[in-house]
Write an enzyme that holds these catalytic residues in place. Structure first.
Site, PDB file in Angstrom:
ATOM      1  N   LYS A  22       0.836  -1.216   0.000  1.00 14.24           N
ATOM      2  CA  LYS A  22       0.000   0.000   0.000  1.00 14.24           C
ATOM      3  C   LYS A  22       0.869   1.264   0.000  1.00 14.24           C
ATOM      4  CE  LYS A  22      -1.538   1.576   4.097  1.00 14.24           C
ATOM      5  NZ  LYS A  22      -1.286   2.951   4.507  1.00 14.24           N
ATOM      6  N   ASN A  23       1.891   1.287   0.846  1.00 13.10           N
ATOM      7  CA  ASN A  23       2.656   2.526   0.996  1.00 13.10           C
ATOM      8  C   ASN A  23       3.626   2.785  -0.163  1.00 13.10           C
ATOM      9  OD1 ASN A  23       1.219   3.091   3.251  1.00 13.10           O
ATOM     10  ND2 ASN A  23       2.803   2.474   4.706  1.00 13.10           N
ATOM     11  N   CYS A 117      -4.002   7.951   9.825  1.00  9.79           N
ATOM     12  CA  CYS A 117      -4.172   7.372  11.158  1.00  9.79           C
ATOM     13  C   CYS A 117      -3.743   8.373  12.224  1.00  9.79           C
ATOM     14  CB  CYS A 117      -3.354   6.096  11.279  1.00  9.79           C
ATOM     15  SG  CYS A 117      -4.121   4.712  10.422  1.00  9.79           S
ATOM     16  N   ARG A 122       1.652  14.784  13.036  1.00  7.56           N
ATOM     17  CA  ARG A 122       2.280  14.371  11.774  1.00  7.56           C
ATOM     18  C   ARG A 122       2.602  15.624  10.968  1.00  7.56           C
ATOM     19  NH1 ARG A 122      -0.663   8.936   9.778  1.00  7.56           N
ATOM     20  NH2 ARG A 122       1.313   8.714   8.685  1.00  7.56           N
ATOM     21  N   ASP A 305       5.336   0.585  12.018  1.00  4.53           N
ATOM     22  CA  ASP A 305       4.082  -0.046  11.564  1.00  4.53           C
ATOM     23  C   ASP A 305       3.973  -1.501  12.040  1.00  4.53           C
ATOM     24  OD1 ASP A 305       3.427   2.300  10.346  1.00  4.53           O
ATOM     25  OD2 ASP A 305       3.792   1.624   8.307  1.00  4.53           O
ATOM     26  N   ARG A 397      -8.441  -0.069   5.588  1.00  3.18           N
ATOM     27  CA  ARG A 397      -7.646   0.925   4.858  1.00  3.18           C
ATOM     28  C   ARG A 397      -6.433   0.283   4.204  1.00  3.18           C
ATOM     29  NH1 ARG A 397      -7.242   6.505   8.042  1.00  3.18           N
ATOM     30  NH2 ARG A 397      -6.076   6.930   6.180  1.00  3.18           N
TER      31      ARG A 397
HETATM   32  C1  EPZ Z   1       4.684   6.847   6.386  1.00  2.00           C
HETATM   33  O1  EPZ Z   1       4.029   7.917   7.024  1.00  2.00           O
HETATM   34  C2  EPZ Z   1       3.675   5.711   6.333  1.00  2.00           C
HETATM   35  N1  EPZ Z   1       2.503   6.164   5.602  1.00  2.00           N
HETATM   36  C3  EPZ Z   1       3.284   5.287   7.738  1.00  2.00           C
HETATM   37  O2  EPZ Z   1       2.474   4.134   7.643  1.00  2.00           O
HETATM   38  C4  EPZ Z   1       4.561   4.925   8.519  1.00  2.00           C
HETATM   39  O3  EPZ Z   1       4.199   4.666   9.870  1.00  2.00           O
HETATM   40  C5  EPZ Z   1       5.572   6.056   8.479  1.00  2.00           C
HETATM   41  O4  EPZ Z   1       5.844   6.430   7.096  1.00  2.00           O
HETATM   42  C6  EPZ Z   1       6.910   5.688   9.121  1.00  2.00           C
HETATM   43  O5  EPZ Z   1       7.460   4.570   8.467  1.00  2.00           O
HETATM   44  C7  EPZ Z   1       2.499   6.095   4.277  1.00  2.00           C
HETATM   45  O6  EPZ Z   1       3.444   5.668   3.638  1.00  2.00           O
HETATM   46  C8  EPZ Z   1       1.243   6.539   3.593  1.00  2.00           C
HETATM   47  P1  EPZ Z   1       7.159  10.079   8.134  1.00  2.00           P
HETATM   48  P2  EPZ Z   1       4.654   9.391   6.959  1.00  2.00           P
HETATM   49  O7  EPZ Z   1       7.056  11.331   7.347  1.00  2.00           O
HETATM   50  O8  EPZ Z   1       5.276   9.569   5.639  1.00  2.00           O
HETATM   51  C9  EPZ Z   1       8.086  13.403  11.499  1.00  2.00           C
HETATM   52  C10 EPZ Z   1       0.561   2.832   7.918  1.00  2.00           C
HETATM   53  O9  EPZ Z   1       0.098   2.236   8.914  1.00  2.00           O
HETATM   54  N2  EPZ Z   1       7.979  14.401  10.415  1.00  2.00           N
HETATM   55  O10 EPZ Z   1       8.266   9.137   7.854  1.00  2.00           O
HETATM   56  O11 EPZ Z   1       3.627  10.317   7.424  1.00  2.00           O
HETATM   57  C11 EPZ Z   1       6.730  12.789  11.840  1.00  2.00           C
HETATM   58  O12 EPZ Z   1       6.019  13.599  12.736  1.00  2.00           O
HETATM   59  C12 EPZ Z   1       1.087   4.234   8.056  1.00  2.00           C
HETATM   60  O13 EPZ Z   1       0.602   2.326   6.785  1.00  2.00           O
HETATM   61  C13 EPZ Z   1       8.267  15.711  10.679  1.00  2.00           C
HETATM   62  O14 EPZ Z   1       8.622  16.096  11.797  1.00  2.00           O
HETATM   63  O15 EPZ Z   1       5.784   9.266   8.063  1.00  2.00           O
HETATM   64  C14 EPZ Z   1       7.148  11.462  12.419  1.00  2.00           C
HETATM   65  O16 EPZ Z   1       7.495  11.620  13.768  1.00  2.00           O
HETATM   66  C15 EPZ Z   1       0.858   4.816   9.415  1.00  2.00           C
HETATM   67  N3  EPZ Z   1       8.141  16.610   9.656  1.00  2.00           N
HETATM   68  C16 EPZ Z   1       8.416  11.099  11.641  1.00  2.00           C
HETATM   69  O17 EPZ Z   1       8.869  12.318  11.046  1.00  2.00           O
HETATM   70  C17 EPZ Z   1       7.769  16.251   8.406  1.00  2.00           C
HETATM   71  O18 EPZ Z   1       7.664  17.121   7.531  1.00  2.00           O
HETATM   72  C18 EPZ Z   1       8.230  10.068  10.539  1.00  2.00           C
HETATM   73  O19 EPZ Z   1       7.169  10.479   9.672  1.00  2.00           O
HETATM   74  C19 EPZ Z   1       7.475  14.908   8.159  1.00  2.00           C
HETATM   75  C20 EPZ Z   1       7.591  13.983   9.177  1.00  2.00           C
END
Ligand code: EPZ
Length: 430
Positions: A22-23, A117, A122, A305, A397
């Protein structure tokens, strides 16, 4: 509202086939809008988030045809709007991938702010930092991220934190920028690599995906492609933990074992047997589970995840384990539901201290998010008695045919609509 009725106690045994990731599929769909030529994508999972993304793309003029359940043909040659604010798109996180894709191709995009989620704050500051570094003006107004540029020009971008979403978004915009972009401290997740491979198959010039530093030489145009999405690392890991939690024996087929190394390492530590072959993993849990400590980290570390699944397994092990989620600050909400099933877990900030209780008992519980929902289903499948899992829309989802796949492994799980259906299920299976 549908729920799952579950009768626990059967070890899950058999084979299960893993679907497309999915991701990876979500950014690949967004990226398919970056060419006017036709794109054919195989191994597309049939899950709710993907279908929401497809419908938002259709709304702005992308022609889409599902040629099979897992095959889709897309043509974005006639996009008529750069404003994406379809009501359902607000509910999925990946909506923001359309900012990077449309900004790259049209130098303009307005997309409803992402939902997804509820697992913590985020932030999207790194996405905005990246778009601005490429020369775009970015504002957030009336619930939309609006990005506009005269020209996009490559730049050296240092990410302040490792972010999957920001790496993907910057990668897409940089693909059609002038000159070279270097993304430092990039995310290395398999889905980032899959997107880069897909963009390269359309004529992009991306090197280094899967390492900390990604180099993108901008091209003026992308062409059509045929591409197959990688297997879902987290769906595979969830079924591997299904064996651990239900004391079962599961052959998880159509996987990339390399993507599962951190998960395999933890399963071995807690006392499971894991056999690896080219594209399968077999997990056997014939002994009582042992304790361990876990810290979630960006890839290749243990994935956030997969945190609820291992916490659920450790809640059944004899002794004390500690699990810390370093990625999201609010990803232990499901622990209250596990406690209803008899677990002994204390959450302090982003750390869970788990005193294993040996087994769970059935209860009425609710899924707070996608991965936690799946973990709660696994807990219910190992529990004594009956469980009713509410809010299963979260699970749908991201897991295709989850109850059907579990049934094929011997699980007693059914959709029920109301209390009466649940009673019928209890009579039938009791
Ligand atoms: C992706 O979310 C995945 N979603 C999530 O999977 C997954 O948990 C996550 O990556 C971590 O592996 C999708 O791919 C659609 P991040 P994403 O940006 O991209 C901080 C699932 O269950 N951050 O890597 O939103 C953020 O707050 C979902 O399939 C900033 O501070 O995750 C977090 O603490 C849930 N500023 C960390 O980085 C930013 O601009 C990681 O977030 C962006 C992120």
């Amino acid at each position: 509202m549908e729920r799952y009725a579950i009768k626990g106690g059967n070890p899950l045994v058999g084979e299960v086939e893993i679907g497309g990731a999915k991701n990876a599929a979500l950014p690949i769909l967004a990226a398919s809008t970056m060419t006017n030529e036709t794109v054919y994508i195989d191994n597309m999972p049939d899950v709710r988030d993907i279908n929401v993304m497809l419908s938002a793309m259709k709304d702005i003029g992308v022609l889409e045809e599902r040629t099979g359940r897992h095959q889709v043909t897309l043509n974005a040659g006639n996009i008529h709007s750069l404003v994406v604010e379809n009501d359902s798109i607000k509910k999925i996180r990946a909506s923001y991938y359309l900012v990077g894709a449309l900004l790259g191709k049209y130098h303009h995009a307005e997309v409803a702010l992402p939902g997804g989620c509820d697992i913590g704050c985020r932030a999207i500051d790194q996405h905005i930092k990246g778009f601005k570094a490429l020369g775009a003006e970015v504002v957030i107004e009336h619930g939309l991220i609006k990005a506009k540029a005269e020209n996009l020009v490559g730049n050296h971008i240092y990410m302040d934190c490792v972010s999957v979403g920001a790496t993907i978004n910057i990668l897409m915009a940089a693909t059609l920028a002038e000159g070279t972009t270097i993304i430092e401290n990039a995310a290395k997740e398999p889905h980032v690599v899959d997107l880069a491979n897909f963009l390269n198959s359309m004529g992009a010039r991306i090197k280094g995906a899967g390492t900390d530093v990604i180099r993108v030489k901008g091209v003026t145009k992308l062409h059509g492609s045929e591409y197959t999405i990688i297997p879902d690392q987290i769906e595979a890991g969830t079924f591997m933990f299904a064996a651990a939690i239900t004391k079962g024996d599961i052959l998880v087929k159509n996987v990339i074992p390399k993507h599962l190394e951190s998960i395999t390492a933890k399963l071995l530590e807690i006392g499971c047997e894991v056999e690896e072959s080219d594209d399968c993993m077999r997990v056997v849990a014939s002994k009582p589970l042992k304790t361990t400590h876990v810290k979630t980290l960006p890839y290749p570390g243990y994935p956030t995840d997969m945190q609820p699944q291992i916490t659920t397994a450790l809640a059944m092990a004899q002794g004390t384990s500690i699990v810390t989620d370093t990625i999201f600050e609010n990803r232990f909400k499901y622990v209250d539901e596990l406690i209803k099933m008899g677990a002994n877990i204390k959450v302090e900030g982003t750390t869970a201290i788990i005193d294993g209780v040996g087994h769970f008992t059935g209860a009425t519980i609710s899924a707070p998010d996608l991965r936690a929902g799946a973990a709660l289903v696994l807990a219910a499948l190992s529990a004594d008695g009956f469980t009713l899992v509410e809010d299963i829309q979260y699970i749908e989802r991201g897991y295709e045919d989850f109850p059907e796949k579990l049934q094929s492994l011997g699980a007693q799980i059914e959709f029920v609509e109301n209390e009466r259906d649940f009673q019928k299920f209890q009579l039938k299976t009791g």
